[in-house]
Design a protein around this motif. Structure first.
Motif, short mmCIF file in Angstrom:
data_model
loop_
_atom_site.label_atom_id
_atom_site.label_comp_id
_atom_site.label_asym_id
_atom_site.label_seq_id
_atom_site.Cartn_x
_atom_site.Cartn_y
_atom_site.Cartn_z
N HIS A 1 -113.58 4.64 -48.29
CA HIS A 1 -112.85 4.10 -48.34
C HIS A 1 -112.27 3.52 -46.68
CE1 HIS A 1 -109.26 1.43 -48.70
NE2 HIS A 1 -108.97 1.78 -48.25
N VAL A 2 -112.22 2.80 -46.49
CA VAL A 2 -111.77 2.40 -44.52
C VAL A 2 -110.57 1.59 -44.30
CG1 VAL A 2 -112.62 1.77 -41.67
CG2 VAL A 2 -113.81 2.29 -43.65
N HIS A 3 -109.42 2.64 -43.94
CA HIS A 3 -108.29 1.97 -44.29
C HIS A 3 -108.01 1.69 -42.78
CE1 HIS A 3 -105.58 5.25 -43.14
NE2 HIS A 3 -106.13 5.71 -43.72
N GLN A 4 -107.07 -0.13 -41.95
CA GLN A 4 -106.97 0.36 -41.04
C GLN A 4 -105.53 0.51 -40.59
OE1 GLN A 4 -107.09 -4.20 -40.79
NE2 GLN A 4 -109.73 -4.33 -40.67
N PRO A 5 -105.79 0.76 -39.21
CA PRO A 5 -104.83 1.51 -38.75
C PRO A 5 -103.25 0.58 -39.38
CG PRO A 5 -106.16 1.84 -36.92
CD PRO A 5 -106.89 0.81 -38.31
N SER A 6 -102.11 1.32 -39.57
CA SER A 6 -101.07 0.28 -39.29
C SER A 6 -100.58 -0.50 -37.85
CB SER A 6 -99.68 1.08 -39.31
OG SER A 6 -98.75 -0.40 -39.58
N LYS A 7 -100.76 -1.87 -38.50
CA LYS A 7 -100.98 -3.33 -37.49
C LYS A 7 -98.85 -3.31 -37.20
CE LYS A 7 -104.40 -6.49 -38.41
NZ LYS A 7 -105.63 -5.13 -37.93
N ARG A 8 -98.38 -2.80 -37.95
CA ARG A 8 -96.33 -2.82 -37.91
C ARG A 8 -96.22 -1.97 -36.71
NH1 ARG A 8 -93.58 -1.94 -43.21
NH2 ARG A 8 -95.28 -3.65 -43.57
N TYR A 9 -96.82 -0.65 -36.86
CA TYR A 9 -96.51 0.47 -35.77
C TYR A 9 -97.18 0.87 -34.73
CZ TYR A 9 -92.54 0.73 -39.12
OH TYR A 9 -90.86 -0.13 -39.50
N GLY A 10 -98.35 0.15 -34.98
CA GLY A 10 -99.82 0.18 -33.86
C GLY A 10 -99.99 1.76 -33.80
N VAL A 11 -100.44 2.30 -32.43
CA VAL A 11 -100.54 3.76 -32.12
C VAL A 11 -99.55 4.13 -31.30
CG1 VAL A 11 -103.12 3.44 -32.81
CG2 VAL A 11 -102.52 3.15 -30.75
N ALA A 12 -99.53 5.88 -31.31
CA ALA A 12 -98.18 6.29 -30.70
C ALA A 12 -98.57 5.93 -29.00
CB ALA A 12 -98.38 7.56 -30.60
N PRO A 13 -97.82 5.50 -28.17
CA PRO A 13 -96.69 5.74 -28.79
C PRO A 13 -96.06 3.63 -29.49
CG PRO A 13 -96.80 5.53 -26.43
CD PRO A 13 -97.81 5.66 -27.03
N SER A 14 -95.88 3.68 -30.71
CA SER A 14 -95.68 3.20 -30.96
C SER A 14 -94.03 2.27 -30.35
CB SER A 14 -95.08 3.23 -32.58
OG SER A 14 -96.21 3.53 -33.23
N ALA A 15 -94.12 1.17 -30.09
CA ALA A 15 -93.04 0.26 -29.47
C ALA A 15 -92.77 -0.71 -30.42
CB ALA A 15 -92.65 0.31 -28.30
N ILE A 16 -91.45 -1.11 -30.03
CA ILE A 16 -91.76 -1.93 -31.62
C ILE A 16 -89.74 -3.21 -30.16
CG2 ILE A 16 -90.43 -3.40 -33.23
CD1 ILE A 16 -91.07 -1.66 -34.54
N PRO A 17 -89.87 -4.40 -28.95
CA PRO A 17 -88.90 -4.57 -29.00
C PRO A 17 -88.16 -4.93 -29.73
CG PRO A 17 -91.34 -6.35 -28.67
CD PRO A 17 -91.50 -4.84 -30.28
N ALA A 18 -87.21 -4.85 -29.29
CA ALA A 18 -85.48 -5.17 -29.81
C ALA A 18 -84.59 -6.33 -29.58
CB ALA A 18 -85.12 -3.60 -30.57
N GLY A 19 -84.89 -7.24 -28.33
CA GLY A 19 -84.34 -7.65 -27.10
C GLY A 19 -84.62 -7.72 -26.29
N VAL A 20 -84.11 -8.32 -24.80
CA VAL A 20 -84.26 -8.28 -23.44
C VAL A 20 -84.27 -6.85 -23.14
CG1 VAL A 20 -83.37 -9.44 -21.93
CG2 VAL A 20 -83.59 -10.71 -23.94
N GLY A 21 -84.86 -6.58 -22.96
CA GLY A 21 -85.02 -4.92 -22.78
C GLY A 21 -84.43 -4.18 -22.64
N VAL A 22 -84.65 -3.70 -24.24
CA VAL A 22 -84.49 -2.73 -24.77
C VAL A 22 -86.05 -2.53 -25.85
CG1 VAL A 22 -83.11 -2.24 -27.18
CG2 VAL A 22 -82.02 -3.59 -25.19
#
Length: 160
Positions: free
Chosen positions: A38-59
């Motif tokens: 069984h192969v599960h794909q890496p999470s697309k939501r958080y990606g690979v380290a370092p995981s970054a989610i844009p939260a707004g302008v400059g943040v």
């Protein structure tokens, strides 16, 4: 003979396993061992380290390790559940072992097959048409062209 069966949550992969158990493994004791991969794909939501989610302008927000750990645990449980169902199909018919890896299924199935030096890779077919296959890709088509062992693509019966 050693064989690997690619298993995911699809009906087609379970059909391929059932077909192989009935038509290949039960007839004469071969293969000696089947590996359920069984192969599960890496999470697309958080990606690979370092995981970054844009939260707004400059943040930029970095998810806590608790969120990542929770997601990994859920993926592991889902994988274990899928393989548990697959092991039930094999029970008392063929010796089976399981392996869970992370990555792109088409690449990982070919890599596992080569690494484990198997004779046969068995995958199910979703029966995609040419256009869908061109856009979505096909694990079975990729494996047929890139695996270093024989590949058996099991198509489910057509529904009338």
């Amino acid at each position: 003979m050693r064989a690997i069966v690619g298993i995911d949550e699809s009906e087609e992969s379970f059909y391929a396993l059932q077909w192989a158990v009935t038509n290949l493994f039960s007839a004469g004791g071969e293969p000696n061992m089947v590996t359920l991969a069984h192969v599960h794909q890496p999470s697309k939501r958080y990606g690979v380290a370092p995981s970054a989610i844009p939260a707004g302008v400059g943040v930029t927000v970095f998810p806590s390790t608790a969120v990542g750990d929770s997601e990994r645990k859920a993926e592991e449980q889902a994988s274990a559940s899928i393989l548990s169902q697959a092991l039930e199909i094999c029970s008392n018919k063929v010796k089976a072992e399981t392996v869970i890896v992370e990555g792109d299924p088409k690449d990982m199935l070919c890599e596992i097959s080569e690494h484990m030096n198997v004779d046969l890779l068995i995958v199910g077919s979703r029966g995609l048409g040419r256009i869908k296959r061109a856009f979505l890709g096909s694990v079975s088509d990729y494996c047929a062209h890139h695996a270093k062992c024989a590949v058996l693509i099991v198509k489910p019966p057509t529904k009338d």
